[in-house]
Design an enzyme around this catalytic site. Structure first.
Site, short mmCIF file in Angstrom:
data_model
loop_
_atom_site.label_atom_id
_atom_site.label_comp_id
_atom_site.label_asym_id
_atom_site.label_seq_id
_atom_site.Cartn_x
_atom_site.Cartn_y
_atom_site.Cartn_z
N HIS A 180 -7.96 3.36 -3.24
CA HIS A 180 -8.84 3.46 -2.07
C HIS A 180 -9.82 4.58 -2.42
O HIS A 180 -9.46 5.55 -3.09
CB HIS A 180 -8.07 3.87 -0.83
CG HIS A 180 -7.07 2.85 -0.37
ND1 HIS A 180 -6.70 2.72 0.95
CD2 HIS A 180 -6.36 1.91 -1.04
CE1 HIS A 180 -5.82 1.75 1.08
NE2 HIS A 180 -5.58 1.24 -0.13
N THR A 219 -3.70 5.01 -1.32
CA THR A 219 -4.72 5.57 -0.41
C THR A 219 -5.31 6.87 -0.98
O THR A 219 -4.83 7.41 -1.98
CB THR A 219 -4.15 5.81 1.00
OG1 THR A 219 -3.08 6.74 0.91
CG2 THR A 219 -3.64 4.52 1.61
N ASP A 238 -13.41 9.25 7.15
CA ASP A 238 -13.72 9.88 8.44
C ASP A 238 -14.43 11.21 8.23
O ASP A 238 -14.05 11.98 7.36
CB ASP A 238 -12.42 10.14 9.21
CG ASP A 238 -11.81 8.83 9.67
OD1 ASP A 238 -12.55 8.00 10.25
OD2 ASP A 238 -10.61 8.61 9.42
N ALA A 262 -19.75 2.75 4.34
CA ALA A 262 -19.10 2.14 3.17
C ALA A 262 -20.07 1.30 2.35
O ALA A 262 -19.95 1.23 1.12
CB ALA A 262 -17.91 1.29 3.64
N GLN A 264 -6.85 -2.81 9.23
CA GLN A 264 -6.00 -1.78 9.81
C GLN A 264 -4.80 -2.50 10.43
O GLN A 264 -4.88 -3.70 10.74
CB GLN A 264 -6.81 -1.03 10.88
CG GLN A 264 -6.11 0.15 11.48
CD GLN A 264 -5.68 1.14 10.40
OE1 GLN A 264 -4.60 0.98 9.83
NE2 GLN A 264 -6.48 2.13 10.11
N GLU A 310 0.84 -1.21 0.00
CA GLU A 310 0.00 0.00 0.00
C GLU A 310 0.88 1.26 0.00
O GLU A 310 1.85 1.35 0.75
CB GLU A 310 -0.89 -0.02 1.25
CG GLU A 310 -1.75 1.21 1.39
CD GLU A 310 -2.71 1.10 2.56
OE1 GLU A 310 -3.39 0.07 2.69
OE2 GLU A 310 -2.76 2.06 3.35
P1 FAD Z 1 -17.82 1.69 7.67
O1 FAD Z 1 -17.65 0.29 7.28
O2 FAD Z 1 -18.93 2.45 7.08
O3 FAD Z 1 -17.89 1.74 9.26
C1 FAD Z 1 -17.73 2.95 9.98
C2 FAD Z 1 -18.34 2.83 11.37
O4 FAD Z 1 -19.76 2.78 11.24
C3 FAD Z 1 -17.96 1.58 12.14
O5 FAD Z 1 -17.91 1.94 13.49
C4 FAD Z 1 -19.13 0.62 11.90
O6 FAD Z 1 -19.30 -0.31 12.93
C5 FAD Z 1 -20.29 1.58 11.80
N1 FAD Z 1 -21.36 1.16 10.88
C6 FAD Z 1 -21.22 0.53 9.69
N2 FAD Z 1 -22.45 0.37 9.11
C7 FAD Z 1 -23.34 0.93 9.94
C8 FAD Z 1 -24.76 1.11 9.91
N3 FAD Z 1 -25.49 0.66 8.88
N4 FAD Z 1 -25.37 1.74 10.95
C9 FAD Z 1 -24.65 2.20 12.01
N5 FAD Z 1 -23.29 2.05 12.08
C10 FAD Z 1 -22.66 1.44 11.08
N6 FAD Z 1 -9.32 6.45 5.16
C11 FAD Z 1 -9.09 7.40 4.23
O7 FAD Z 1 -9.52 8.55 4.39
N7 FAD Z 1 -8.40 7.10 3.07
C12 FAD Z 1 -7.90 5.86 2.83
O8 FAD Z 1 -7.28 5.62 1.79
C13 FAD Z 1 -8.12 4.85 3.79
N8 FAD Z 1 -7.66 3.60 3.60
C14 FAD Z 1 -7.90 2.63 4.54
C15 FAD Z 1 -7.41 1.34 4.31
C16 FAD Z 1 -7.62 0.33 5.24
C17 FAD Z 1 -7.10 -1.06 4.96
C18 FAD Z 1 -8.30 0.62 6.44
C19 FAD Z 1 -8.51 -0.46 7.46
C20 FAD Z 1 -8.81 1.90 6.69
C21 FAD Z 1 -8.60 2.92 5.74
N9 FAD Z 1 -9.10 4.22 5.94
C22 FAD Z 1 -8.85 5.19 4.98
C23 FAD Z 1 -9.79 4.60 7.16
C24 FAD Z 1 -11.35 4.58 7.05
O9 FAD Z 1 -11.80 5.47 6.07
C25 FAD Z 1 -11.90 4.99 8.41
O10 FAD Z 1 -11.58 4.03 9.38
C26 FAD Z 1 -13.36 5.34 8.51
O11 FAD Z 1 -13.57 5.86 9.82
C27 FAD Z 1 -14.33 4.17 8.40
O12 FAD Z 1 -14.31 3.64 7.18
P2 FAD Z 1 -15.01 2.20 6.94
O13 FAD Z 1 -14.97 1.98 5.50
O14 FAD Z 1 -14.44 1.19 7.85
O15 FAD Z 1 -16.51 2.55 7.42
#
Ligand code: FAD
Length: 294
Positions: A77, A48, A109, A124, A174, A17
């Site tokens: 990403h 990213t 975020d 997501a 993560q 990455e």
């Molecule tokens: P989601 O899967 O939507 O989850 C977010 C939160 O909402 C979680 O607490 C989950 O439990 C909760 N949730 C999910 N669905 C629901 C629902 N229907 N109702 C209520 N709550 C719900 N960030 C960047 O800005 N750029 C990047 O390039 C980037 N790359 C990443 C790569 C990896 C491998 C990882 C692990 C993270 C990366 N991130 C990146 C960070 C990520 O964007 C953040 O962690 C963000 O806060 C959550 O993204 P997510 O896709 O996990 O969210």
């Protein structure tokens, strides 16, 4: 090119990455690191995306270029919080038409100051629905072995992750410091009927304050034994980098022994540490295509 879901079904993958380069000098460094690590023939690389779209065009342009120039797929990403549907559809259409077949679908975020990011997306899974409408992409998602930092409850977070993986192909995690956290997540998802590949993300760190800051941000606990090792090298750049390689190699060995579907190494745009970790683990020897059989 290739879909990452197919690669994961065929073999244990090794992937790298990269952060997107934000200045002309960083672009030169990015290309040098990519040149160096491309010689190891990874299964795929990912780039990213700056929160709220801050690196949108850079991520898009380097991913499309790398994907065209290299024999392995490059995956963008993509975060959706703060974006509207039309903007996301435009970007995904651009990727599809440029031959990109893989996307890491993320929420991203919300602004740190608590202000409303606007846009049409919260989670997501909403982005994954749109991706399926635009094209035949292989879709990866994020997973947090120790629990997502905005989640109050592990069980609830696991249920959302399992639901997200019903519509995605695999997850990349993560970084974390204790293999037990990853293995517990695998078991908890399996108990929920989820058996999609969960590729652990491993970070060969290069800075002690960086480890502390990023771990606090991601809710990753630094185990006492690791903390003691960090204290011994703090302030010594070379010793810190060497410890980063050592810790990533130890964790990687434990994960490989546990039968993980792949290893995703966070390069932080530094080739040397990633190379050393691969050498220590007997992965991706130079000139040898693909990874050794699992
Ligand atoms: P989601 O899967 O939507 O989850 C977010 C939160 O909402 C979680 O607490 C989950 O439990 C909760 N949730 C999910 N669905 C629901 C629902 N229907 N109702 C209520 N709550 C719900 N960030 C960047 O800005 N750029 C990047 O390039 C980037 N790359 C990443 C790569 C990896 C491998 C990882 C692990 C993270 C990366 N991130 C990146 C960070 C990520 O964007 C953040 O962690 C963000 O806060 C959550 O993204 P997510 O896709 O996990 O969210």
């Amino acid at each position: 090119m290739a879909q990452i879901a197919d690669l994961l079904a065929a073999r244990r993958t090794v992937s790298f990455e990269f952060p997107p380069p934000k200045t002309p000098e960083a672009l030169v460094a990015f290309d040098e690191t990519m040149d160096d690590l491309a010689r190891l023939a990874p299964d795929f690389v990912s780039v990213t995306y700056g929160a709220l779209g801050t690196t949108r065009d850079t991520t898009r342009d380097v991913v499309i270029r790398v994907d065209k120039e290299r024999p392995f797929p490059a995956m963008p990403h993509l975060t959706c919080v703060g974006h509207d549907r039309a903007e996301m559809t435009g970007l995904l259409t651009h990727y599809r038409d440029a031959g990109i077949e893989n996307v890491l679908a993320l929420a991203g975020d919300p602004p740190a100051d608590g202000s409303d990011p606007g846009g049409d997306f919260t989670y997501a899974t909403e982005l994954i629905e749109l991706i399926a409408e635009v094209g035949d992409f292989s879709v990866g998602v994020a997973a947090f072995p120790e629990v997502h930092p905005r989640s109050a409850d592990v069980a609830v977070d696991r249920r959302f992750l399992a639901a997200k993986l019903e519509v995605a192909d695999y997850a990349i995690t993560q970084f974390f410091w204790d293999a037990a956290d990853y293995l517990r997540m695998v078991d908890e998802l399996s108990a929920l009927g989820c058996d999609k590949p969960l590729v652990p993300g491993v970070m060969p760190f290069i800075s002690v304050p960086g480890v502390r800051r990023m771990s606090a941000m991601n809710g990753s606990v630094v185990p006492a034994a690791l903390d003691a090792r960090l204290q011994r090298v703090e302030g010594d750049k070379d010793a810190t980098r060497a410890l980063g390689v050592e810790v990533a190699s130890e964790l990687g060995a434990e994960l490989l022994a546990a039968g993980v579907p792949g290893l995703h190494l966070y390069t932080m745009n530094r080739a040397a540490s990633v190379r050393q970790v691969c050498t220590n683990l007997g992965l991706l020897q130079e000139g040898q295509a693909g990874s050794p059989p699992s």
